[in-house]
Motif scaffolding. Structure first.
Motif, PDB file in Angstrom:
ATOM      1  N   ARG A  41      10.389   6.775  -5.246  1.00  0.00           N
ATOM      2  CA  ARG A  41      11.839   6.981  -5.188  1.00  0.00           C
ATOM      3  C   ARG A  41      12.330   7.102  -3.751  1.00  0.00           C
ATOM      4  NH1 ARG A  41      13.730  11.750  -8.863  1.00  0.00           N
ATOM      5  NH2 ARG A  41      12.810  10.300 -10.385  1.00  0.00           N
ATOM      6  N   GLN A  42      11.502   7.699  -2.870  1.00  0.00           N
ATOM      7  CA  GLN A  42      11.910   7.868  -1.475  1.00  0.00           C
ATOM      8  C   GLN A  42      11.856   6.567  -0.684  1.00  0.00           C
ATOM      9  OE1 GLN A  42       9.792   9.748  -3.143  1.00  0.00           O
ATOM     10  NE2 GLN A  42       9.894  11.910  -2.596  1.00  0.00           N
ATOM     11  N   GLY A  43      11.257   5.519  -1.248  1.00  0.00           N
ATOM     12  CA  GLY A  43      11.289   4.229  -0.584  1.00  0.00           C
ATOM     13  C   GLY A  43       9.942   3.633  -0.228  1.00  0.00           C
ATOM     14  N   TYR A  44       8.885   4.433  -0.238  1.00  0.00           N
ATOM     15  CA  TYR A  44       7.576   3.910   0.127  1.00  0.00           C
ATOM     16  C   TYR A  44       7.030   3.060  -1.015  1.00  0.00           C
ATOM     17  CZ  TYR A  44       2.789   3.899   1.955  1.00  0.00           C
ATOM     18  OH  TYR A  44       1.558   3.532   2.446  1.00  0.00           O
ATOM     19  N   ALA A  45       6.471   1.905  -0.681  1.00  0.00           N
ATOM     20  CA  ALA A  45       5.933   0.996  -1.696  1.00  0.00           C
ATOM     21  C   ALA A  45       4.630   0.393  -1.184  1.00  0.00           C
ATOM     22  CB  ALA A  45       6.940  -0.107  -2.008  1.00  0.00           C
ATOM     23  N   PRO A 174      -2.681  11.974   7.282  1.00  0.00           N
ATOM     24  CA  PRO A 174      -1.222  11.822   7.396  1.00  0.00           C
ATOM     25  C   PRO A 174      -0.630  11.291   6.101  1.00  0.00           C
ATOM     26  CG  PRO A 174      -2.372  10.762   9.228  1.00  0.00           C
ATOM     27  CD  PRO A 174      -3.410  11.104   8.200  1.00  0.00           C
ATOM     28  N   TYR A 175       0.617  11.644   5.867  1.00  0.00           N
ATOM     29  CA  TYR A 175       1.281  11.106   4.682  1.00  0.00           C
ATOM     30  C   TYR A 175       2.756  10.940   4.974  1.00  0.00           C
ATOM     31  CZ  TYR A 175       3.650  15.479   3.415  1.00  0.00           C
ATOM     32  OH  TYR A 175       4.465  16.579   3.402  1.00  0.00           O
ATOM     33  N   TYR A 176       3.337  10.002   4.321  1.00  0.00           N
ATOM     34  CA  TYR A 176       4.784   9.842   4.338  1.00  0.00           C
ATOM     35  C   TYR A 176       5.148   9.054   3.101  1.00  0.00           C
ATOM     36  CZ  TYR A 176       3.700   5.163   6.137  1.00  0.00           C
ATOM     37  OH  TYR A 176       3.191   3.897   6.298  1.00  0.00           O
ATOM     38  N   VAL A 177       6.325   9.289   2.616  1.00  0.00           N
ATOM     39  CA  VAL A 177       6.826   8.533   1.473  1.00  0.00           C
ATOM     40  C   VAL A 177       8.042   7.732   1.903  1.00  0.00           C
ATOM     41  CG1 VAL A 177       7.748   8.662  -0.857  1.00  0.00           C
ATOM     42  CG2 VAL A 177       5.889  10.164  -0.183  1.00  0.00           C
TER      43      VAL A 177
END
Length: 325
Positions: A41-45, A174-177
């Protein structure tokens, strides 16, 4: 044996739940050019390869890469630190049970790490106790920061106490969505942001006194340690010159032996430097499988370096066993 210590999983039960539209996962599966993608939902694909969750696909890739075993770790988008505490704890249990299910299908090949709801450190401790008791899992993967909060924050003390007392190896990833400010172009969110996050996390554990307070804590860093091992001299200089950096008991380089680094540097000279700096007994084979910023054949980089057979054995087997097996 040749063991991959940085090898990701999205458990099949999670994939099935996303397919069914479970709103807790805040993701959906879309098809682009005949390839399934997970879109958050936050945009990461990213592509939903069957090798994330299908044991036969994984085993085939292991055979192709001449790997004997792997340590499964949840794909970083599975952290879900942004969810409310109760939901976060529920999702961590689901993910850990799914990881344990794959381990149970072939425990000679698969070991694993847990994930925990770091937005509620006391719940995280309970989950550590549960997976240790139920599945004998002795490693946990967490983010390099928790929704922007560095790891030396006081609220995380119970978690580190539990890792220290229960003998858990800590894998920082590390992580990001969504996006990261100032890193929108050129995939800098990953290319620059991830190594920076890792360096910041290692520095927080050192300068924040976490490693001083918990002497049994073993910490593995992803992606060759990010910028951290290559700027350790700068950390020492800050400790020597700046009062605000003189917060740990010893100079920062004395803590290098508390860290383990995977081989994901993508350059022979960088990996050779890392092994010379940290020692082969603190470097472990890693693939970041199956993401595009990883490799399907992690041994290729190791064998391209000027390493003795003894060093290669430490990187591919002995160092990993000291952490996970």
């Amino acid at each position: 044996m040749v063991i991959d210590a940085h090898h990701h999983i999205i458990p099949k039960c999670v994939v099935d739940s996303i397919r069914k539209g479970d709103p807790r996962f805040e993701a959906e599966i879309q098809v682009k050019d005949q390839q399934e993608w997970i879109v958050h939902r936050q945009g990461y694909a990213y592509p939903l390869f069957d090798k994330f969750y299908d044991i036969k696909a994984k085993q085939q890739d292991l055979e192709n890469a001449n790997l004997d075993a792997v340590v499964l770790s949840p794909a970083p988008p599975m952290f879900y630190y942004w969810k409310d505490a109760e939901t976060g704890a529920d999702l961590a249990r689901i993910i850990n049970d799914g990881t344990a299910e794959m381990i149970g299908q072939n425990s000679q090949v698969f070991q694993g790490m847990a994930t925990v709801s770091m937005q509620d450190p006391l719940a995280a401790v309970k989950e550590l106790e549960r997976v240790r008791s139920l599945y004998n899992i002795r490693a946990v993967e967490i983010g390099t920061s928790i929704e922007g909060v560095n790891l030396d924050a006081p609220e995380f003390t119970p978690f580190f106490e539990a890792c220290d007392s229960l003998g858990f190896t800590l894998f920082l990833h590390p992580y990001y969505v969504g996006d990261k400010s100032g890193l929108s172009n050129y995939y800098f969110t990953n290319l620059i942001g991830n190594p920076l996050d890792t360096a910041k996390a290692a520095g927080s554990l050192i300068f924040g006194g976490v490693l001083d307070r918990f002497p049994n804590l073993k910490v593995m860093l992803a992606h060759g340690g990010g910028y951290f091992p290559y700027q350790i001299g700068r950390f020492n200089k800050g400790f020597q010159e700046r009062k605000e950096s003189r917060t740990c008991k010893e100079e920062p380089s004395s803590y290098l032996n508390r860290f383990y680094f995977d081989t994901l540097t993508f350059h022979p000279q960088a990996l050779e430097f890392l092994v010379k700096l940290a020692g082969a007994d603190h470097v472990v084979l890693g693939s970041d499988y199956p993401f595009d910023m990883g490799t399907l054949k992690p041994m290729d980089l190791v064998t391209s370096c000027d390493f003795s057979n003894d060093v290669i054995e430490k990187i591919t087997d002995k160092s990993i066993r000291s952490l996970f097996i």
